[in-house]
Design a protein around this motif. Sequence first.
Motif, short mmCIF file in Angstrom:
data_model
loop_
_atom_site.label_atom_id
_atom_site.label_comp_id
_atom_site.label_asym_id
_atom_site.label_seq_id
_atom_site.Cartn_x
_atom_site.Cartn_y
_atom_site.Cartn_z
N SER A 67 -23.36 -21.30 -77.62
CA SER A 67 -24.32 -22.35 -77.33
C SER A 67 -24.09 -22.87 -75.92
CB SER A 67 -24.18 -23.49 -78.34
OG SER A 67 -25.00 -24.57 -78.00
N VAL A 68 -25.20 -23.05 -75.17
CA VAL A 68 -25.15 -23.60 -73.82
C VAL A 68 -26.05 -24.83 -73.78
CG1 VAL A 68 -25.53 -23.16 -71.37
CG2 VAL A 68 -24.77 -21.29 -72.87
N LYS A 69 -25.51 -25.96 -73.35
CA LYS A 69 -26.27 -27.21 -73.31
C LYS A 69 -26.48 -27.64 -71.85
CE LYS A 69 -26.07 -27.71 -77.84
NZ LYS A 69 -27.26 -27.55 -78.69
N ARG A 70 -27.72 -28.09 -71.56
CA ARG A 70 -28.10 -28.66 -70.28
C ARG A 70 -27.60 -27.80 -69.11
NH1 ARG A 70 -26.27 -33.00 -73.11
NH2 ARG A 70 -24.50 -33.43 -71.75
N ALA A 71 -28.10 -26.57 -69.08
CA ALA A 71 -27.74 -25.63 -68.01
C ALA A 71 -28.72 -25.76 -66.85
CB ALA A 71 -27.74 -24.20 -68.54
N ASN B 131 -35.02 -7.49 -44.22
CA ASN B 131 -35.28 -6.04 -44.12
C ASN B 131 -35.06 -5.34 -45.46
OD1 ASN B 131 -35.89 -6.32 -41.37
ND2 ASN B 131 -33.70 -6.09 -40.82
N ARG B 132 -35.75 -5.83 -46.48
CA ARG B 132 -35.75 -5.28 -47.84
C ARG B 132 -34.40 -5.39 -48.56
NH1 ARG B 132 -40.39 -3.28 -49.27
NH2 ARG B 132 -41.95 -2.71 -47.70
N ARG B 133 -33.55 -6.23 -48.07
CA ARG B 133 -32.33 -6.59 -48.80
C ARG B 133 -32.48 -8.02 -49.31
NH1 ARG B 133 -27.93 -3.81 -49.02
NH2 ARG B 133 -26.67 -5.70 -49.28
N ILE B 134 -32.03 -8.24 -50.54
CA ILE B 134 -32.16 -9.54 -51.18
C ILE B 134 -30.81 -10.23 -51.16
CG2 ILE B 134 -32.82 -10.73 -53.31
CD1 ILE B 134 -34.39 -8.19 -54.05
N LEU B 135 -30.78 -11.50 -50.76
CA LEU B 135 -29.56 -12.29 -50.70
C LEU B 135 -29.73 -13.55 -51.53
CD1 LEU B 135 -28.89 -12.07 -46.85
CD2 LEU B 135 -27.96 -10.60 -48.65
N ILE B 136 -28.71 -13.91 -52.29
CA ILE B 136 -28.74 -15.13 -53.09
C ILE B 136 -27.44 -15.90 -52.88
CG2 ILE B 136 -30.25 -14.13 -54.85
CD1 ILE B 136 -27.78 -13.97 -56.68
N GLU B 137 -27.52 -17.21 -52.97
CA GLU B 137 -26.34 -18.06 -52.87
C GLU B 137 -26.69 -19.40 -53.49
OE1 GLU B 137 -23.05 -19.71 -49.62
OE2 GLU B 137 -24.75 -18.48 -48.97
N GLY B 138 -25.82 -19.86 -54.41
CA GLY B 138 -26.15 -21.12 -55.03
C GLY B 138 -25.10 -21.58 -56.02
N ALA B 139 -25.49 -22.48 -56.91
CA ALA B 139 -24.57 -23.11 -57.86
C ALA B 139 -25.16 -23.10 -59.26
CB ALA B 139 -24.28 -24.54 -57.43
N LEU B 140 -24.27 -23.02 -60.23
CA LEU B 140 -24.62 -23.08 -61.64
C LEU B 140 -23.88 -24.25 -62.27
CD1 LEU B 140 -24.14 -19.30 -62.58
CD2 LEU B 140 -26.25 -20.40 -61.82
N LYS B 141 -24.53 -24.94 -63.21
CA LYS B 141 -23.89 -26.04 -63.91
C LYS B 141 -24.30 -26.01 -65.38
CE LYS B 141 -23.65 -29.28 -60.01
NZ LYS B 141 -24.00 -30.66 -59.53
N SER B 142 -23.39 -26.51 -66.23
CA SER B 142 -23.71 -26.68 -67.64
C SER B 142 -22.88 -27.83 -68.18
CB SER B 142 -23.43 -25.41 -68.44
OG SER B 142 -23.66 -25.63 -69.82
N ALA B 143 -23.51 -28.67 -69.00
CA ALA B 143 -22.77 -29.79 -69.59
C ALA B 143 -21.79 -29.31 -70.64
CB ALA B 143 -23.74 -30.79 -70.21
N LEU B 144 -22.13 -28.23 -71.36
CA LEU B 144 -21.25 -27.77 -72.43
C LEU B 144 -21.58 -26.34 -72.80
CD1 LEU B 144 -19.14 -28.40 -74.68
CD2 LEU B 144 -21.05 -29.10 -76.13
N VAL B 145 -20.54 -25.52 -72.92
CA VAL B 145 -20.65 -24.17 -73.48
C VAL B 145 -19.67 -24.10 -74.65
CG1 VAL B 145 -20.29 -21.71 -73.08
CG2 VAL B 145 -21.33 -23.11 -71.30
N SER B 146 -20.15 -23.63 -75.80
CA SER B 146 -19.28 -23.54 -76.97
C SER B 146 -19.49 -22.21 -77.67
CB SER B 146 -19.56 -24.70 -77.94
OG SER B 146 -20.90 -24.67 -78.38
N ALA B 147 -18.40 -21.70 -78.25
CA ALA B 147 -18.45 -20.44 -78.99
C ALA B 147 -17.20 -20.31 -79.84
CB ALA B 147 -18.55 -19.25 -78.04
N SER B 148 -17.40 -20.16 -81.16
CA SER B 148 -16.28 -19.90 -82.09
C SER B 148 -15.15 -20.91 -81.93
CB SER B 148 -15.75 -18.48 -81.88
OG SER B 148 -16.77 -17.53 -82.08
N GLY B 149 -15.50 -22.19 -81.83
CA GLY B 149 -14.47 -23.21 -81.70
C GLY B 149 -14.05 -23.50 -80.28
N LEU B 150 -14.46 -22.66 -79.32
CA LEU B 150 -14.17 -22.89 -77.90
C LEU B 150 -15.26 -23.76 -77.31
CD1 LEU B 150 -12.67 -22.20 -75.20
CD2 LEU B 150 -14.21 -20.25 -75.03
#
Length: 756
Positions: A184-188, A198-217
């Motif tokens: 489960s991912v909350k507020r991502a 010149n036909r090359r794609i570039l990305i740069e940035g940030a990711l955030k999530s309030a909570l990630v949970s799985a199997s007790g983690l």
Amino acid sequence: MLALQTKGSTVAAALGSLSLIALVVVWTQREPIARSVIEQSLADNGVSGRYTITQIGTRHQRLENISIGDAANPDLTASWAEIDVGVGLSGLVVKAVRAGGVRLQGRLVDGQLTLGEVDRLLPKPTDAPFSLPDIDTVLTDARMSLATPWGKVGLVLSGKGNIARSFSGQLAVASPALQTGDVSVKRATSVVNLATVNRRILIEGALKSALVSASGLRISNIEATIKGGGDERGKAAYLDWQGAGVPLHLPAGAARNLLISGSARRDATTGVKGAGTIQIEGLRPTGPELRRLAAAIPTASGTPLQPVLAQLRAALARLQAGSVYKTGFTFQQSANGMNVEVVPGEARTKSGFKMVGSGRGFSLETDPSQTMFDARYRFAGGGFPSGAVEMNLKNKVWTGLANFSPYQAGTARVALAPVKFRLDRAGLSLNSFVTIDGPLGTGRLTGLKVPLMLRPGKAPVSGCLPTSFQRLEIAGLILSPAQFKTCVTSNDARIASPRLSGRLGSAPIAIAANSARIGLFKGDFGVDALAIRLGDASRLSLLDISKLTGTLSRGGANGQFSGAAGQIGSVPLLVSNGAGQWALNDGLFKMSGGVQIADAAPEPRFSPLVANDFALRLMDNRVTATAIAREPKSQIAVSNVSIAHNLDTGTGNAVLDVRGLNFGRALQPEALTNITLGVIANVEGSISGRGQIDWTADKVTSSGVFRTRNMNLAAAFGPVTGLSGEIRLSDLLALETVPGQSVTRVNQSGDRGTRR
């Protein structure tokens, strides 16, 4: 990344299709005809569309209030769109698209993006390689609502430039909740800068999530940065990431922070390959978990395991200070599927424990049944045992071998032989044996060797195993090496027919029993049909106890007994029907309770007596015992009895202190001895005095002095009244008097007389 490319070009392609239709108007210069042509084209593709033509030119067109799809819930809307067209080698082509207020609805179905009726306006798929459109684009606040199998996702794209060569923009992605399986991912949220060069794609940035949970983690407040790029066809690409999450809640335990970093590369030859590191800081068990772990470790009070287990509990408690765990991973995706390898990690605690892994670690394949594990871990410090363990997983079966250095706490020592284990669908099996040295009460146990065996099932530790020890010392008792069979259950260990021998002080001792039970968790034990033989054959002391129970403690042991019977050396007294309490502390053995005392002679010289306050003490090879002997029926106190016996020499004595024994209706001499039966009767009066029985290894002697005052009785020669005097006995047990003694009496006429 490819999905983002598709989304950006999709909007441009959809708007471009409309612009090409509108171009007909430029050629005809007649808006009504152009509208007819557009509507016919939409109808031919089965598309419902609404729009307003505000400007028509040979190279420039502007549409407003655009809506594609169901009017009540359109798939695409735009406040306005401007399209520039030109002439290329293949005819008219879209050169530029500018749009504002774009709203797009999409769905992800079986891994494919669908945009509803907008899909019908897009070019038909071909086998031609994907390429970015060579179109100048300006997008302002272009938004997409994307429905996925995992939850809803919102996207906002703004930017300008040539999509294939010089686009620069920003993509924002947000989702309130995503769910796949138990993940489960909350507020991502994510904000990524996009650029093409010149036909090359570039990305740069940030990711955030309030909570990630799985199997007790559970990982809270996740923040990560990404940076990557690749060619337009995705054959060569890279992605680097670095992130953190805090706090971290694990299925077992908690942590302060999670750090993760890594990179991935893709090329046409090897596919996707990547590697990364994971570091968990402040890793620790929670308070409730520590309490559960501590409760699972028995105190084993008074046993050799007590210091070792206490040290282990203390080491567990120090884990709450936290630790750092590091590991690394690699992954590779090819035509054969995905492979992920997690290398054995390294853990270090603030309390000094260290665990270092080596080997391949986990190898995870696309097919879960092919998962393998191969690693070796070395560990030491922090108050824990040190050693190494090898573990393997193949065909869903775990096998392993653990080697431990002897674990010592004070004078206690536990040594484990190599531990072999196996875990499969049936359960856990384990084989080893443990050798224990350490304190036992006030003494010491040396070389106790007990096999360890676990087996799958409801009672994994049950079974009968050979057990032995080299030496046992406690309270002056030294037992020689012994072997016996121990049958273990989930709660206790039972020994059938134990036989032990050794010395108590300088006296030989033999101990036997029908059975013995030792509790595995509380230090409790019990013995049935206990038989103790103390001393050599010439001065043997006997003690038989039907049932004895007890609990080991730091200073020794204590408990209860019943059915006790015995004889001290050559003492001509038999004790039976004993029941009460016993204790062994600091070298002192004590018994107290009620017993029956009888004459040991083949033809008893006195009737059995009872004592409700019997007390026995054994220390430094010396036995002392006290009791108040009473006539069983009347419970009248007959004599205070005190006994002393030296186990080394076989010598001792018993003192009988008679303090005013009154005869009358409640008690007559025949209740105490048959010797007076038919000699005297109807005795009224009291007797007091002191008798003593002495013994050595070779003989028993006894004597006594007793006094009467104004005693009345009936004798064979006639009644006697007022009998007074002192009687000295040369043989107390045989009631033989010293010659030449006399007592006074008062006859029926009142005259005093003397009787020899």
